[in-house]
Enzyme design. Structure first.
Site, PDB file in Angstrom:
ATOM      1  N   CYS A 155       1.384  -1.374   0.049  1.00 56.80           N
ATOM      2  CA  CYS A 155       0.078   0.402  -0.593  1.00 56.80           C
ATOM      3  C   CYS A 155       0.988   1.265   0.030  1.00 56.80           C
ATOM      4  O   CYS A 155       2.347   1.311   0.187  1.00 56.80           O
ATOM      5  CB  CYS A 155      -0.952   0.130   1.458  1.00 56.80           C
ATOM      6  SG  CYS A 155       0.040  -0.230   2.764  1.00 56.80           S
ATOM      7  N   ALA A 165       3.215   1.585   3.243  1.00 52.09           N
ATOM      8  CA  ALA A 165       4.710   0.905   2.536  1.00 52.09           C
ATOM      9  C   ALA A 165       5.288   1.945   1.872  1.00 52.09           C
ATOM     10  O   ALA A 165       6.347   1.293   1.861  1.00 52.09           O
ATOM     11  CB  ALA A 165       4.094  -0.694   1.706  1.00 52.09           C
ATOM     12  N   ARG A 225      13.254  -4.739   5.898  1.00 54.04           N
ATOM     13  CA  ARG A 225      14.120  -4.348   4.306  1.00 54.04           C
ATOM     14  C   ARG A 225      15.967  -4.691   4.148  1.00 54.04           C
ATOM     15  O   ARG A 225      15.949  -3.900   4.142  1.00 54.04           O
ATOM     16  CB  ARG A 225      13.559  -3.766   3.483  1.00 54.04           C
ATOM     17  CG  ARG A 225      12.394  -3.284   3.119  1.00 54.04           C
ATOM     18  CD  ARG A 225      11.855  -1.827   2.809  1.00 54.04           C
ATOM     19  NE  ARG A 225      12.207  -1.204   1.643  1.00 54.04           N
ATOM     20  CZ  ARG A 225      12.392  -1.692   0.259  1.00 54.04           C
ATOM     21  NH1 ARG A 225      11.820  -2.783   0.091  1.00 54.04           N
ATOM     22  NH2 ARG A 225      13.787  -1.202   0.042  1.00 54.04           N
ATOM     23  N   HIS A 249       5.114   5.609  -2.966  1.00 53.35           N
ATOM     24  CA  HIS A 249       6.843   6.738  -2.990  1.00 53.35           C
ATOM     25  C   HIS A 249       6.701   7.863  -3.690  1.00 53.35           C
ATOM     26  O   HIS A 249       7.341   8.416  -3.457  1.00 53.35           O
ATOM     27  CB  HIS A 249       7.666   5.661  -4.063  1.00 53.35           C
ATOM     28  CG  HIS A 249       7.524   4.392  -3.643  1.00 53.35           C
ATOM     29  ND1 HIS A 249       7.454   3.142  -5.456  1.00 53.35           N
ATOM     30  CD2 HIS A 249       7.849   3.701  -3.667  1.00 53.35           C
ATOM     31  CE1 HIS A 249       7.943   2.111  -4.120  1.00 53.35           C
ATOM     32  NE2 HIS A 249       7.336   2.373  -3.398  1.00 53.35           N
TER      33      HIS A 249
END
Length: 499
Positions: free
Chosen positions: A67, A70, A101, A200
């Site tokens: 999403c 994220a 990550r 992003h």
């Protein structure tokens, strides 16, 4: 679709395979998903003529996407090590995404670095009813008391914040003035957009609006003609470090690297560089374009996966600078040549001819192709979780003719493609890993390198080659059989019984 595991499918066979896999869907879903699946055509200049991307996932189909939260908290902002990133909302989003990550960083966790920590406003029902602005303000005060060495704070909105209309911008401005630090509100509620890709973009816009201009009038930082920034490398397993070594050895000065092992100060200094080097185009092209428009800073993509692409990228970067950098670039390539030659000599005979299917996010579906090819391997299928058409534009030329392309592939589709294409290795994410391993198919987790890395640069290539060999040639696979092997054995046994 029968034969040994190394049959190459023709364009007609790939198209037939796609139609066969789509047969289980209702007509509307079948038509929609058909737009996202295609045989590659390297002759095309624009991917939109063969595949559709960046569209909403069909409800009921098991998408592997994330999403917007994220994309912002997990990808862009999270690795900035000296800032504290508040997951503003219920506890789950931050807790289940914390430290997943492997963004390596230098610092003392909890003192001057906070990457692997989870800071949450822990929304409860009363906060939904009465709002969470006061709670957020109190939380920032607590952070300043407990973690005074933080350089700034970001507020990463989860879904309820956008739904109830909390004014995080007002809180950010007020608290930023009170504590004399950068406090950044990020409207990255998970319901926004169709995938983490919008996260992003939202995160890039927040960097633009709240960070980048902070030192525009500051001339105290000494600059040189060789200043560059690494943008969009998240230092997974140390990737940015192995990249930075090469750039500095060829005479460039890396004054900013973000987000992996990055700092707020580096982000503020980025407008002073001569060239922005963009590793992950998908997540950081927006801010790179902004700096080009506002500050006149050119940017270029680079690819440090495998020696062939690393050499190409180093030379392209060197062209931007004077002959001294170009000469040092060739010296760096010559220095590392024996190293990568030895890696190829050792591992290529063990991996030659092996076939790989990829399904990852960001840049990896195209960037890692060259590294596999350096080892004599062939990528026979690739796709993006959240790619846009310009990602596929960049991919068409990297792939062979009629290679299977799949966008936002569903769990069912991916499994069926694997059963028919019969790859020797799959590179994808954690959600797919155990399914394919249980099917008896060797698998590498290509989001975070399966707890390995770095994979970037010449040093990283040695680790990449070792990991692929270790996975493919592991004797455990002799104890497991892939579904198509079981079917073929059953067919042989049936023939033998009837004979």
């Amino acid at each position: 679709m029968t034969g040994n595991s190394h049959d190459k499918l023709s364009r007609d066979e790939v198209e037939a395979l796609i139609q066969e896999v789509l047969e289980v869907y209702p007509e509307k879903a079948r038509k929609d998903r058909a737009k996202h699946l295609a045989p590659n055509d390297p002759s095309l200049e624009q991917s939109k003529k063969c595949i559709t991307s960046n569209k909403k996932s069909a409800p009921g189909l098991m998408t592997i996407r994330g999403c917007a939260y994220a994309g912002s908290r997990g990808v862009v902002w999270g690795p900035v090590k000296d800032m504290i990133h508040i997951s503003h909302g219920p506890v789950g989003c931050g807790q289940y995404s914390r430290a997943g990550r492997r963004n390596y960083y230098i610092g003392t966790t909890g003192v001057n670095a906070f990457v692997t920590m989870n800071f949450t406003s822990d929304f409860q029902e009363k906060d939904i009813v009465f709002g969470g602005d006061k709670k957020l303000s109190k939380l920032i005060d607590e952070i300043e008391t407990l973690f005074p060495l933080n350089k700034g704070i970001t507020i990463q909105s989860e879904c309820p914040i956008g739904l109830i209309g909390d004014d995080i911008e007002a809180v950010a401005k007020k608290k930023g003035a009170e504590i004399s630090k950068t406090v950044v509100p990020v409207r990255c509620e998970g319901f926004r957009g169709v995938s983490q890709s919008l996260g992003h973009h939202i995160a890039n816009d927040a960097v633009r609006d709240w960070v980048l201009g902070a030192r525009d009038d500051d001339t105290s930082f000494p600059v040189t003609p060789y200043d560059v920034a690494i943008i969009g490398d998240y230092n997974i397993g140390g990737d940015a470090w192995s990249s930075r070594i090469l750039l500095e050895e060829m005479g460039l000065r890396v004054i900013a690297q973000w987000s992996g092992d990055g700092t707020l100060s580096e982000m503020e200094l980025t407008p002073k560089v001569k060239l922005n080097l963009v590793h992950c185009y998908r997540s950081m092209n927006y801010i790179s374009r902004h700096m080009e428009e506002k500050y006149g800073i050119p940017w270029m993509e680079y690819n440090f996966f495998g020696p062939t692409k690393t050499i190409e990228s180093l030379r392209e970067i060197a062209k931007f600078f004077d002959e001294s950098i170009q000469q040092k670039c060739e010296e760096v390539i010559a220095k590392y040549k024996p190293e990568w030659d030895a890696v190829v000599a050792k591992y290529r005979p063990r991996l030659e001819g092996k076939r790989v299917m990829l399904y990852v996010g960001g840049l990896r579906p195209r960037h890692v192709i060259g590294a596999y090819e350096d080892l004599g391997m062939e990528v026979v299928g690739t796709g993006y979780e959240f790619g846009h058409n310009d990602d596929y534009d960049r991919t068409l030329k990297e792939m062979g003719d009629a290679t299977l392309l799949y966008d936002d592939v569903t769990g069912y589709e991916f499994e069926e493609f694997v059963k028919r294409v019969k790859p020797d290795l799959i590179g994808s994410g954690i959600k797919e890993k155990y399914i394919f391993q249980k099917m008896g198919v060797p698998f590498r987790q290509m989001h975070s390198w399966d707890y390995s890395g770095p994979y970037h640069g010449f040093d990283g290539f040695a680790i990449f080659a070792r990991d692929m060999d270790m996975t493919l040639n592991n004797p455990c696979w002799k104890r497991l059989k892939a579904p198509w092997q079981k079917k073929e054995e059953a067919a042989v046994e049936k023939i033998a019984v009837n004979a």
